[in-house]
Design a protein around this motif. Structure first.
Motif, PDB file in Angstrom:
ATOM      1  N   ARG A 236      25.499  89.392  21.756  1.00  0.00           N
ATOM      2  CA  ARG A 236      24.521  89.010  20.728  1.00  0.00           C
ATOM      3  C   ARG A 236      23.937  87.639  21.022  1.00  0.00           C
ATOM      4  O   ARG A 236      22.732  87.410  20.880  1.00  0.00           O
ATOM      5  N   THR A 237      24.809  86.702  21.428  1.00  0.00           N
ATOM      6  CA  THR A 237      24.338  85.346  21.730  1.00  0.00           C
ATOM      7  C   THR A 237      23.378  85.359  22.904  1.00  0.00           C
ATOM      8  O   THR A 237      22.320  84.717  22.871  1.00  0.00           O
ATOM      9  N   ARG A 238      23.717  86.114  23.937  1.00  0.00           N
ATOM     10  CA  ARG A 238      22.856  86.186  25.114  1.00  0.00           C
ATOM     11  C   ARG A 238      21.518  86.825  24.769  1.00  0.00           C
ATOM     12  O   ARG A 238      20.468  86.418  25.271  1.00  0.00           O
ATOM     13  N   ALA A 239      21.548  87.826  23.899  1.00  0.00           N
ATOM     14  CA  ALA A 239      20.298  88.458  23.468  1.00  0.00           C
ATOM     15  C   ALA A 239      19.424  87.464  22.704  1.00  0.00           C
ATOM     16  O   ALA A 239      18.199  87.434  22.871  1.00  0.00           O
ATOM     17  N   LEU A 240      20.060  86.645  21.868  1.00  0.00           N
ATOM     18  CA  LEU A 240      19.322  85.609  21.129  1.00  0.00           C
ATOM     19  C   LEU A 240      18.690  84.599  22.080  1.00  0.00           C
ATOM     20  O   LEU A 240      17.545  84.179  21.898  1.00  0.00           O
ATOM     21  N   LEU A 241      19.429  84.225  23.113  1.00  0.00           N
ATOM     22  CA  LEU A 241      18.922  83.244  24.066  1.00  0.00           C
ATOM     23  C   LEU A 241      17.765  83.822  24.890  1.00  0.00           C
ATOM     24  O   LEU A 241      16.759  83.147  25.128  1.00  0.00           O
ATOM     25  N   ARG A 242      17.895  85.078  25.302  1.00  0.00           N
ATOM     26  CA  ARG A 242      16.798  85.711  26.044  1.00  0.00           C
ATOM     27  C   ARG A 242      15.557  85.815  25.168  1.00  0.00           C
ATOM     28  O   ARG A 242      14.437  85.543  25.612  1.00  0.00           O
ATOM     29  N   ALA A 243      15.760  86.216  23.922  1.00  0.00           N
ATOM     30  CA  ALA A 243      14.624  86.344  22.998  1.00  0.00           C
ATOM     31  C   ALA A 243      13.961  84.985  22.767  1.00  0.00           C
ATOM     32  O   ALA A 243      12.734  84.899  22.656  1.00  0.00           O
ATOM     33  N   ALA A 244      14.762  83.938  22.713  1.00  0.00           N
ATOM     34  CA  ALA A 244      14.220  82.591  22.509  1.00  0.00           C
ATOM     35  C   ALA A 244      13.330  82.189  23.678  1.00  0.00           C
ATOM     36  O   ALA A 244      12.248  81.623  23.491  1.00  0.00           O
ATOM     37  N   VAL A 245      13.777  82.503  24.899  1.00  0.00           N
ATOM     38  CA  VAL A 245      12.972  82.184  26.081  1.00  0.00           C
ATOM     39  C   VAL A 245      11.650  82.938  26.048  1.00  0.00           C
ATOM     40  O   VAL A 245      10.576  82.366  26.285  1.00  0.00           O
ATOM     41  N   LEU A 246      11.703  84.240  25.757  1.00  0.00           N
ATOM     42  CA  LEU A 246      10.484  85.050  25.740  1.00  0.00           C
ATOM     43  C   LEU A 246       9.535  84.571  24.645  1.00  0.00           C
ATOM     44  O   LEU A 246       8.314  84.566  24.835  1.00  0.00           O
ATOM     45  N   ASP A 247      10.096  84.166  23.525  1.00  0.00           N
ATOM     46  CA  ASP A 247       9.275  83.638  22.432  1.00  0.00           C
ATOM     47  C   ASP A 247       8.612  82.322  22.836  1.00  0.00           C
ATOM     48  O   ASP A 247       7.409  82.127  22.644  1.00  0.00           O
ATOM     49  N   LEU A 248       9.383  81.435  23.423  1.00  0.00           N
ATOM     50  CA  LEU A 248       8.853  80.133  23.852  1.00  0.00           C
ATOM     51  C   LEU A 248       7.810  80.276  24.953  1.00  0.00           C
ATOM     52  O   LEU A 248       6.890  79.465  25.057  1.00  0.00           O
ATOM     53  N   SER A 249       7.942  81.326  25.774  1.00  0.00           N
ATOM     54  CA  SER A 249       7.005  81.506  26.884  1.00  0.00           C
ATOM     55  C   SER A 249       5.596  81.805  26.404  1.00  0.00           C
ATOM     56  O   SER A 249       4.642  81.676  27.169  1.00  0.00           O
ATOM     57  N   THR A 250       5.455  82.202  25.147  1.00  0.00           N
ATOM     58  CA  THR A 250       4.112  82.428  24.600  1.00  0.00           C
ATOM     59  C   THR A 250       3.471  81.119  24.149  1.00  0.00           C
ATOM     60  O   THR A 250       2.279  81.094  23.845  1.00  0.00           O
ATOM     61  N   GLU A 251       4.269  80.055  24.129  1.00  0.00           N
ATOM     62  CA  GLU A 251       3.782  78.767  23.620  1.00  0.00           C
ATOM     63  C   GLU A 251       3.644  77.692  24.692  1.00  0.00           C
ATOM     64  O   GLU A 251       2.847  76.766  24.539  1.00  0.00           O
ATOM     65  N   LYS A 252       4.437  77.797  25.766  1.00  0.00           N
ATOM     66  CA  LYS A 252       4.416  76.747  26.788  1.00  0.00           C
ATOM     67  C   LYS A 252       4.775  77.326  28.146  1.00  0.00           C
ATOM     68  O   LYS A 252       5.267  78.452  28.252  1.00  0.00           O
ATOM     69  N   ASP A 253       4.534  76.543  29.204  1.00  0.00           N
ATOM     70  CA  ASP A 253       4.875  76.958  30.558  1.00  0.00           C
ATOM     71  C   ASP A 253       6.376  77.154  30.686  1.00  0.00           C
ATOM     72  O   ASP A 253       7.171  76.407  30.095  1.00  0.00           O
TER      73      ASP A 253
END
Length: 216
Positions: free
Chosen positions: A18-35
């Protein structure tokens, strides 16, 4: 799809998954906002609502996490490539664009921001190389399934990597809007999903298939 990092195991407990899924989702979410290059471990921890130390319990470094997150978007793309059924004899390929190639670009379009970042000039070479390898492997398996008398295996490897690199170049330019006059600043527009004026999923798939078949 096998993970490549030594810190990523297959026998993780549910809380770790679950934690790893949250971290992956956070990266994908942030990638829509910054390099991708500018996303820090602190950014990821804050978006995932975990402390920074927790991130390092699951990933050895930022690049390891970025690779895992972007790789989680690649599976559908690679499976679509594997289902395209390429042939050594391009004249034997059907005129109509395979639905699986259309699906490949549709999968990319779902994570358009990630691919725009990953394959851009300041993107992640590690992630791009990983995807190129996986695509080439998928197409090499198809080409070597041909009957006896097919070209030498080395020639088929060259062809598979040539196709993989070409398709990645198309994906990179398409997601950046270079084919529609959108450019970097307008690239988020739903060119692939029909909500904008950019080249659609079907259009880019058709043009790519024509080139694979050797058409002008």
């Amino acid at each position: 799809m096998a993970n490549s990092s030594s810190t990523r195991g297959t026998s993780l407990d549910p809380r770790a998954r679950r934690t790893r899924a949250l971290l992956r989702a956070a990266v994908l979410d942030l990638s829509t906002e910054k390099d991708l290059d500018s996303i820090t471990m602190s950014d990821i921890a804050q978006r995932a609502e975990v402390n920074r130390a927790t991130v390092y319990l699951h990933y050895k470094d930022r690049e390891d996490l970025l690779l895992d997150a972007t790789e989680s978007t690649m599976e559908g793309v690679v499976e679509a490539a594997r289902a395209c059924r390429l042939s050594v004899d391009t004249h034997a390929l059907p005129d109509a664009t395979p639905t699986h190639l259309i699906s490949l670009f549709a999968q990319v379009d779902q994570h358009r921001a990630v691919y725009r970042q990953m394959l851009g000039e300041d993107g992640s070479a590690r992630c791009a190389t990983r995807l190129e390898h996986l695509l080439a492997q998928a197409w090499f398996e198809q080409l070597t399934a041909e009957p006896p008398g097919s070209p030498h295996e080395t020639a088929l490897q060259v062809r598979a990597h040539f196709l993989s690199g070409a398709v990645l170049a198309v994906i990179g330019r398409w997601t950046r809007g270079d084919f529609d006059g959108e450019g970097e600043d307008g690239g988020g527009g739903g060119g692939g999903n029909g909500n904008g004026n950019g080249m659609s999923v079907a259009e880019v798939a058709d043009l790519t298939w024509a080139l694979i078949r050797g058409q002008k």
